[in-house]
Scaffold this active site. Structure first.
Site, PDB file in Angstrom:
ATOM      1  N   GLU A   1       0.838  -1.207   0.000  1.00 47.52           N
ATOM      2  CA  GLU A   1       0.000   0.000   0.000  1.00 47.52           C
ATOM      3  C   GLU A   1       0.869   1.252   0.000  1.00 47.52           C
ATOM      4  OE1 GLU A   1      -3.188   0.034  -0.282  1.00 47.52           O
ATOM      5  OE2 GLU A   1      -3.652  -2.082   0.049  1.00 47.52           O
TER       6      GLU A   1
ATOM      7  N   CYS B   1      -7.572  -2.422   8.188  1.00 53.82           N
ATOM      8  CA  CYS B   1      -6.222  -2.411   7.604  1.00 53.82           C
ATOM      9  C   CYS B   1      -5.726  -0.991   7.367  1.00 53.82           C
ATOM     10  CB  CYS B   1      -6.185  -3.231   6.319  1.00 53.82           C
ATOM     11  SG  CYS B   1      -6.240  -5.010   6.658  1.00 53.82           S
TER      12      CYS B   1
ATOM     13  N   HIS C   1      -1.237  -5.863   1.538  1.00 55.47           N
ATOM     14  CA  HIS C   1      -2.450  -6.685   1.454  1.00 55.47           C
ATOM     15  C   HIS C   1      -2.154  -7.930   0.622  1.00 55.47           C
ATOM     16  CE1 HIS C   1      -5.698  -3.649   2.643  1.00 55.47           C
ATOM     17  NE2 HIS C   1      -6.029  -4.761   3.260  1.00 55.47           N
TER      18      HIS C   1
HETATM   19  N1  PCA Z   1      -8.101  -7.297   6.326  1.00 50.92           N
HETATM   20  C1  PCA Z   1      -9.054  -6.266   6.691  1.00 50.92           C
HETATM   21  C2  PCA Z   1      -8.888  -6.074   8.177  1.00 50.92           C
HETATM   22  C3  PCA Z   1      -8.116  -7.256   8.657  1.00 50.92           C
HETATM   23  C4  PCA Z   1      -7.589  -7.885   7.438  1.00 50.92           C
HETATM   24  O1  PCA Z   1      -6.775  -8.835   7.398  1.00 50.92           O
HETATM   25  C5  PCA Z   1      -8.923  -5.001   5.855  1.00 50.92           C
HETATM   26  O2  PCA Z   1      -8.482  -5.071   4.696  1.00 50.92           O
HETATM   27  O3  PCA Z   1      -9.248  -3.915   6.340  1.00 50.92           O
END
Ligand code: PCA
Length: 212
Positions: free
Chosen positions: A78, A141, A165
């Site tokens: 990100e 996240c 991610h």
């Molecule tokens: N993904 C979620 C919150 C926890 C996770 O592993 C997100 O993308 O916000």
């Protein structure tokens, strides 16, 4: 040097979170750099308290938070975290935050300090799909990515931090009966995350690719 790597616990209808599973699989050391692994709860604010405590205890040079992103087809570092919680569902504490700033005295957004272009290039070099993401969403996240940047802004200026991610695991797709969703195996996740960590270590103190 020390890198704190966190993975979220399962949330929603999922029984596993690939982020947590991949963190568990990481080695304790890469190129002489200590890798500190931490499970964090998928809960607004509480996750930040847990990371804050770990930063105080361990004094890491880098913090890398990892989370699951259902629907993505590759490993996606990100670029930016925004000062907003706006959740479609509750978190693991049953809390749903709608249109709420994360920190009243924080910046509207923070950029990561990680060399995300070099990280993407290294992950692709292993034959794994990887692209930069320009939005970590508005759920937990983005929240943790923002909170760690806020901690850096206010308290720990020497820390470099960022977020990656990763896609669903094949078994999560099967369990949901949503067979059109992309997935990535845990083995491939681990190869990609280790490649990213190697880049963070190799490029410590240097500029990111293409930033010249
Ligand atoms: N993904 C979620 C919150 C926890 C996770 O592993 C997100 O993308 O916000």
């Amino acid at each position: 040097m020390k890198i704190l790597v966190t993975g979220f616990d399962p949330f929603g209808t999922d029984r596993v979170n690939p982020a947590l599973e991949v963190v568990k699989r990481l080695p304790n050391e890469i190129k002489g750099v200590q890798i500190i692994k931490l499970e964090i709860p998928t809960k607004f604010n509480v996750c930040a308290q847990v990371v804050h405590r770990a930063i105080q205890q361990e004094g890491p040079d880098y913090v890398l938070n990892i989370g699951q992103a259902g629907g993505r087809n590759g490993i996606t570092p990100e670029r930016i975290a925004i000062n907003l919680d706006d959740a479609k569902t509750v978190d693991n504490a049953g809390v749903r935050r709608i249109n709420q700033p994360i920190q009243q005295d924080g910046q509207p957004a923070y950029f990561t300090q990680l060399p995300i272009k070099a990280m993407v290039a290294a992950i692709r070099n292993r034959g794994i799909i990887s692209t930069i993401s320009n939005s970590a969403g508005t759920y937990v996240c983005n929240h943790i990515m923002y909170q760690v940047q806020y901690m850096r802004d206010k308290e720990f200026p020497n820390i470099k931090a960022g977020f990656i991610h990763i896609p669903l695991l094949p078994e999560q797709v099967t369990q949901r009966h949503q067979y059109q969703l992309p997935s990535l195996s845990l083995e491939t996740d681990a190869v990609g995350i280790i490649a990213a960590l190697n880049v963070m270590i190799d490029r410590d103190g240097k500029k990111d690719l293409f930033d010249y």
